[in-house]
Scaffold this motif. Structure first.
Motif, PDB file in Angstrom:
ATOM      1  N   GLU A  14       0.823  -1.205   0.000  1.00  0.00           N
ATOM      2  CA  GLU A  14       0.000   0.000   0.000  1.00  0.00           C
ATOM      3  C   GLU A  14       0.857   1.255   0.000  1.00  0.00           C
ATOM      4  O   GLU A  14       0.548   2.252  -0.663  1.00  0.00           O
ATOM      5  N   THR A  15       1.961   1.219   0.749  1.00  0.00           N
ATOM      6  CA  THR A  15       2.863   2.371   0.802  1.00  0.00           C
ATOM      7  C   THR A  15       3.523   2.587  -0.551  1.00  0.00           C
ATOM      8  O   THR A  15       3.607   3.716  -1.062  1.00  0.00           O
ATOM      9  N   ARG A  16       3.992   1.497  -1.159  1.00  0.00           N
ATOM     10  CA  ARG A  16       4.641   1.615  -2.460  1.00  0.00           C
ATOM     11  C   ARG A  16       3.658   2.131  -3.515  1.00  0.00           C
ATOM     12  O   ARG A  16       4.015   2.941  -4.386  1.00  0.00           O
ATOM     13  N   ALA A  17       2.429   1.695  -3.413  1.00  0.00           N
ATOM     14  CA  ALA A  17       1.417   2.143  -4.372  1.00  0.00           C
ATOM     15  C   ALA A  17       1.170   3.639  -4.242  1.00  0.00           C
ATOM     16  O   ALA A  17       0.989   4.345  -5.240  1.00  0.00           O
ATOM     17  N   GLY A  55      13.007   8.012   4.370  1.00  0.00           N
ATOM     18  CA  GLY A  55      11.886   8.023   5.295  1.00  0.00           C
ATOM     19  C   GLY A  55      12.126   7.219   6.549  1.00  0.00           C
ATOM     20  O   GLY A  55      13.138   6.524   6.703  1.00  0.00           O
ATOM     21  N   LEU A  56      11.156   7.326   7.443  1.00  0.00           N
ATOM     22  CA  LEU A  56      11.189   6.665   8.742  1.00  0.00           C
ATOM     23  C   LEU A  56       9.821   6.097   9.055  1.00  0.00           C
ATOM     24  O   LEU A  56       8.800   6.552   8.520  1.00  0.00           O
ATOM     25  N   ARG A  57       9.813   5.112   9.935  1.00  0.00           N
ATOM     26  CA  ARG A  57       8.536   4.632  10.444  1.00  0.00           C
ATOM     27  C   ARG A  57       7.875   5.734  11.263  1.00  0.00           C
ATOM     28  O   ARG A  57       8.555   6.500  11.954  1.00  0.00           O
ATOM     29  N   ARG A  58       6.575   5.808  11.196  1.00  0.00           N
ATOM     30  CA  ARG A  58       5.870   6.865  11.913  1.00  0.00           C
ATOM     31  C   ARG A  58       6.081   6.760  13.423  1.00  0.00           C
ATOM     32  O   ARG A  58       6.053   7.769  14.124  1.00  0.00           O
ATOM     33  N   ALA A  59       6.316   5.548  13.920  1.00  0.00           N
ATOM     34  CA  ALA A  59       6.509   5.369  15.363  1.00  0.00           C
ATOM     35  C   ALA A  59       7.933   5.663  15.814  1.00  0.00           C
ATOM     36  O   ALA A  59       8.213   5.650  17.022  1.00  0.00           O
ATOM     37  N   PHE A  60       8.835   5.963  14.880  1.00  0.00           N
ATOM     38  CA  PHE A  60      10.232   6.189  15.245  1.00  0.00           C
ATOM     39  C   PHE A  60      10.360   7.475  16.053  1.00  0.00           C
ATOM     40  O   PHE A  60       9.767   8.503  15.689  1.00  0.00           O
ATOM     41  N   GLN A  66      11.613  14.315   9.708  1.00  0.00           N
ATOM     42  CA  GLN A  66      10.919  14.351   8.415  1.00  0.00           C
ATOM     43  C   GLN A  66      10.109  15.630   8.283  1.00  0.00           C
ATOM     44  O   GLN A  66      10.077  16.255   7.217  1.00  0.00           O
ATOM     45  N   ASP A  67       9.440  16.026   9.363  1.00  0.00           N
ATOM     46  CA  ASP A  67       8.677  17.278   9.348  1.00  0.00           C
ATOM     47  C   ASP A  67       9.586  18.453   9.033  1.00  0.00           C
ATOM     48  O   ASP A  67       9.231  19.351   8.262  1.00  0.00           O
ATOM     49  N   MET A  68      10.780  18.465   9.647  1.00  0.00           N
ATOM     50  CA  MET A  68      11.713  19.566   9.436  1.00  0.00           C
ATOM     51  C   MET A  68      12.165  19.628   7.983  1.00  0.00           C
ATOM     52  O   MET A  68      12.203  20.703   7.373  1.00  0.00           O
ATOM     53  N   GLU A  69      12.518  18.483   7.419  1.00  0.00           N
ATOM     54  CA  GLU A  69      12.977  18.477   6.025  1.00  0.00           C
ATOM     55  C   GLU A  69      11.877  18.937   5.073  1.00  0.00           C
ATOM     56  O   GLU A  69      12.133  19.670   4.112  1.00  0.00           O
ATOM     57  N   GLU A  88       2.519   9.815   3.610  1.00  0.00           N
ATOM     58  CA  GLU A  88       2.380   9.405   5.005  1.00  0.00           C
ATOM     59  C   GLU A  88       1.203   8.442   5.116  1.00  0.00           C
ATOM     60  O   GLU A  88       0.117   8.711   4.585  1.00  0.00           O
ATOM     61  N   ASP A  89       1.439   7.332   5.787  1.00  0.00           N
ATOM     62  CA  ASP A  89       0.340   6.427   6.093  1.00  0.00           C
ATOM     63  C   ASP A  89       0.468   5.977   7.536  1.00  0.00           C
ATOM     64  O   ASP A  89       1.221   6.586   8.308  1.00  0.00           O
ATOM     65  N   ASP A  90      -0.236   4.946   7.906  1.00  0.00           N
ATOM     66  CA  ASP A  90      -0.227   4.537   9.313  1.00  0.00           C
ATOM     67  C   ASP A  90       1.132   4.035   9.780  1.00  0.00           C
ATOM     68  O   ASP A  90       1.430   4.064  10.973  1.00  0.00           O
ATOM     69  N   GLU A  91       1.971   3.565   8.862  1.00  0.00           N
ATOM     70  CA  GLU A  91       3.236   2.962   9.258  1.00  0.00           C
ATOM     71  C   GLU A  91       4.459   3.754   8.828  1.00  0.00           C
ATOM     72  O   GLU A  91       5.458   3.790   9.546  1.00  0.00           O
TER      73      GLU A  91
END
Length: 270
Positions: A14-17, A55-60, A66-69, A88-91
């Motif tokens: 789903e992320t790749r799509a 990118g990074l996992r959202r839980a990292f 990422q927000d700063m960049e 951005e998705d859930d993961e």
């Protein structure tokens, strides 16, 4: 600690799509081996060209980088690869960047890259800090200042990068580009040259040689000696603390460079 890498094909379908909504079909993906701070760092080949994604996992815990960049990207297009899109998705949290055919800078004495770095620093030095919720230099270095009154020297209205690790500088088409804007900062313009000096010393320059590299930068010529000395002491305190928490050789070497630089400042300011 370095972040473990995740290959493009190991991301959820789903992320790749969602990425392919911006890029079109991904024909090839090459995971980058250099760099420490991104779980995903890959060069994607599409029908229309290449794009770099990180990118990074959202839980990292440090996902805020990422927000700063993303927020600073539009303001640094003159000195950095352009930001193109964000998914951005859930993961996962991924940012696409303009792909640059380049290499990381070399900071050893005599390297022609050094002059290109000061050129891009000159361009950045002309950039007023945008009205964004960025860190200030005073808040970043406050924990390391012996005298709180010295924080006044760090205040300013310039946009600073502050992390001149050679891995954060790409050499491409005869110019230097700055990448990894995790810590965009508002402050005095001379702080970026000061940060570069320590990295040049780590690359083999003496403190005097590194100082001379920055001589032609207007912000460095105008830097207040007392403020630079206070920053040098704060840098030593910071890198000692960092190296005590993590004994990676390069961090200890940064502490040694900071000490050498401080002693140089004391000698030349006497």
């Amino acid at each position: 600690m370095p972040v473990a890498r995740t290959d493009w094909n190991d991301l959820p379908a789903e992320t790749r799509a969602r990425v392919e909504e911006h890029t079109g079909p991904i024909r090839q993906a090459a995971t980058m081996t250099e760099g420490l701070n991104s779980a995903v760092a890959a060069l994607l080949t599409t029908d229309t060209g290449e794009v770099f994604v990180k990118g990074l996992r959202r839980a990292f815990p440090r996902r805020w980088t990422q927000d700063m960049e993303w927020v600073i990207g539009p303001y640094v297009a003159e000195v950095s690869p352009r930001t193109l899109w964000r998914v951005e998705d859930d993961e996962w949290d991924l940012i696409g960047f303009e792909a640059v055919d380049g290499r990381h800078a070399r900071f050893d004495p005599g390297s022609p890259d050094v002059a290109l770095v000061t050129d891009v620093m000159y361009l950045l030095g002309r950039t007023p800090c945008p009205n964004l919720p960025l860190k200030t230099a005073e808040s970043r270095w406050k924990p390391y200042m012996d005298d709180p009154d010295d924080l006044r020297w760090l205040a300013g209205d310039r946009l600073l990068h502050t992390d001149y690790n050679p891995l954060n500088v790409l050499i491409a088409d005869g110019r230097a580009l700055l990448i990894d804007w995790a810590w965009p900062t508002r402050g005095a313009g001379w702080i970026d040259p000061a940060c570069l000096i320590l990295r040049l010393m780590l690359g083999g320059h003496t403190a005097e040689e590194a100082d001379k590299v920055c001589t032609d930068l207007p912000a460095w010529r105008e830097a207040p000696a007392e403020g630079v000395n206070a920053f040098a002491q704060a840098s030593l305190t910071m890198w000692r603390e960092i190296s005590q928490a993590d004994s990676a050789p390069w961090k200890s070497a940064m502490g040694e460079a900071a000490e050498e630089w401080l002693q140089h400042r004391i000698r030349t300011s006497a």
